[in-house]
Design a protein around this motif. Sequence first.
Motif, short mmCIF file in Angstrom:
data_model
loop_
_atom_site.label_atom_id
_atom_site.label_comp_id
_atom_site.label_asym_id
_atom_site.label_seq_id
_atom_site.Cartn_x
_atom_site.Cartn_y
_atom_site.Cartn_z
N ILE A 25 51.84 -30.77 -66.60
CA ILE A 25 51.96 -31.93 -65.74
C ILE A 25 51.53 -31.54 -64.33
CG2 ILE A 25 53.50 -33.70 -64.83
CD1 ILE A 25 55.35 -33.14 -67.22
N CYS A 26 50.44 -32.14 -63.88
CA CYS A 26 49.94 -31.92 -62.52
C CYS A 26 50.28 -33.17 -61.73
CB CYS A 26 48.43 -31.67 -62.52
SG CYS A 26 47.91 -30.33 -63.61
N SER A 27 51.36 -33.12 -60.98
CA SER A 27 51.85 -34.30 -60.25
C SER A 27 51.58 -34.14 -58.76
CB SER A 27 53.34 -34.49 -60.52
OG SER A 27 54.08 -33.35 -60.13
N ASP A 28 51.81 -35.21 -58.03
CA ASP A 28 51.61 -35.23 -56.57
C ASP A 28 50.23 -34.69 -56.19
OD1 ASP A 28 54.24 -36.19 -56.13
OD2 ASP A 28 55.01 -34.15 -56.34
N PHE A 29 49.21 -35.07 -56.96
CA PHE A 29 47.85 -34.63 -56.69
C PHE A 29 47.33 -35.42 -55.49
CE2 PHE A 29 43.19 -34.91 -58.11
CZ PHE A 29 42.85 -33.77 -57.42
N GLN A 30 47.11 -34.71 -54.37
CA GLN A 30 46.72 -35.34 -53.12
C GLN A 30 45.63 -34.55 -52.43
OE1 GLN A 30 50.60 -35.33 -51.11
NE2 GLN A 30 50.81 -37.50 -51.55
N ASN A 36 45.87 -36.52 -42.80
CA ASN A 36 46.73 -37.36 -43.62
C ASN A 36 46.61 -36.95 -45.08
OD1 ASN A 36 47.47 -39.19 -41.42
ND2 ASN A 36 45.36 -39.94 -41.56
N TRP A 37 47.76 -36.82 -45.76
CA TRP A 37 47.75 -36.55 -47.19
C TRP A 37 47.71 -37.86 -47.96
CZ3 TRP A 37 46.71 -32.06 -49.33
CH2 TRP A 37 46.94 -30.87 -48.61
N ILE A 38 46.76 -37.98 -48.88
CA ILE A 38 46.51 -39.23 -49.59
C ILE A 38 46.55 -38.98 -51.09
CG2 ILE A 38 44.84 -41.09 -49.98
CD1 ILE A 38 43.73 -40.43 -47.15
N THR A 39 47.32 -39.78 -51.82
CA THR A 39 47.43 -39.63 -53.27
C THR A 39 46.13 -40.02 -53.95
OG1 THR A 39 49.82 -40.05 -53.24
CG2 THR A 39 48.67 -40.43 -55.32
N CYS A 40 45.69 -39.21 -54.90
CA CYS A 40 44.47 -39.51 -55.64
C CYS A 40 44.74 -40.58 -56.70
CB CYS A 40 43.93 -38.25 -56.31
SG CYS A 40 43.28 -37.03 -55.17
N THR A 41 43.88 -41.58 -56.74
CA THR A 41 43.97 -42.66 -57.72
C THR A 41 42.58 -42.89 -58.32
OG1 THR A 41 43.43 -44.49 -56.23
CG2 THR A 41 45.73 -43.74 -56.25
N ILE A 42 42.51 -43.79 -59.29
CA ILE A 42 41.21 -44.11 -59.89
C ILE A 42 40.32 -44.85 -58.90
CG2 ILE A 42 42.13 -44.13 -62.23
CD1 ILE A 42 42.12 -47.19 -62.11
N SER A 45 47.54 -41.21 -64.17
CA SER A 45 48.20 -42.25 -63.38
C SER A 45 48.08 -41.83 -61.92
CB SER A 45 49.66 -42.41 -63.80
OG SER A 45 50.37 -41.21 -63.66
N PRO A 46 48.41 -42.70 -60.96
CA PRO A 46 48.25 -42.31 -59.55
C PRO A 46 48.93 -40.99 -59.22
CG PRO A 46 48.66 -44.65 -59.70
CD PRO A 46 48.84 -44.11 -61.09
N GLY A 47 48.11 -40.01 -58.81
CA GLY A 47 48.63 -38.72 -58.41
C GLY A 47 49.08 -37.81 -59.53
#
Length: 231
Positions: A162-167, A174-180, A221-223
């Motif tokens: 599980i790779c979570s909080d992928f930013q 600014n840290w930004i969450t990766c999304t599609i 999923s997001p992040g």
Amino acid sequence: MSATEYAKLARWYTPVNGVTGVKTTMTIPAEASMKGRNGNGFINFYLSADGSGHHVECGISTSFKHQGDKWHWFYTWARTGSGGDDTWSFRPGQVVPIELSISADKTALDYIVNGAIVKSFPGTYSTLTSVRLVVGACDQNFPAGRVPDPLPDWATTHSPVICSDFQYRDSSNNWITCTINNSTPPTSHGSGKPSAEVHWPTPASKYPHKGVPFEYSLEISPGTLVASLPK
């Protein structure tokens, strides 16, 4: 002697421009299995980036010797090769945050594990290119020019990582969450897209992978990227 890896990997790319850092929190798989064959194989999950004329890969890994019971942080750097934690202190199910970030004075790219800098790559940095999160596995490798045809059945498996909080960090810090919508998640092997799962050796048309699993099982999923090579 150089070798050809029998390997597969999936990549999630951040935006192309203005990236100054990338991070994720990895939950190590509960189980992993590798058969001792040519080169013995390994499983890697890592962050990768190019900057200051160098290519860097930094993450966590297990090997045939440790069979997923022990993991460690590692790095590879085009300038000096590879290295890592010789204690292999990480265990199945452990949660490990990792980060690659340009330092405040822009004179280094820092690899940060559990909040501590474990390796710095000196240089002159502004922004990073080809920034990505990678899940990869090498089943075995063959001496150059001696790839069997057909390839043997794939035999490396692992339960979900599980790779979570992928930013990613932008040029304004600014840290930004990766999304599609703001980045490029992995797509299935053979999709024809630049983000398609990669199978080595190449060309895949000449050396198709055999056996099960043929490709990664992915949940996006997001992040968050959940990836496994199920038995």
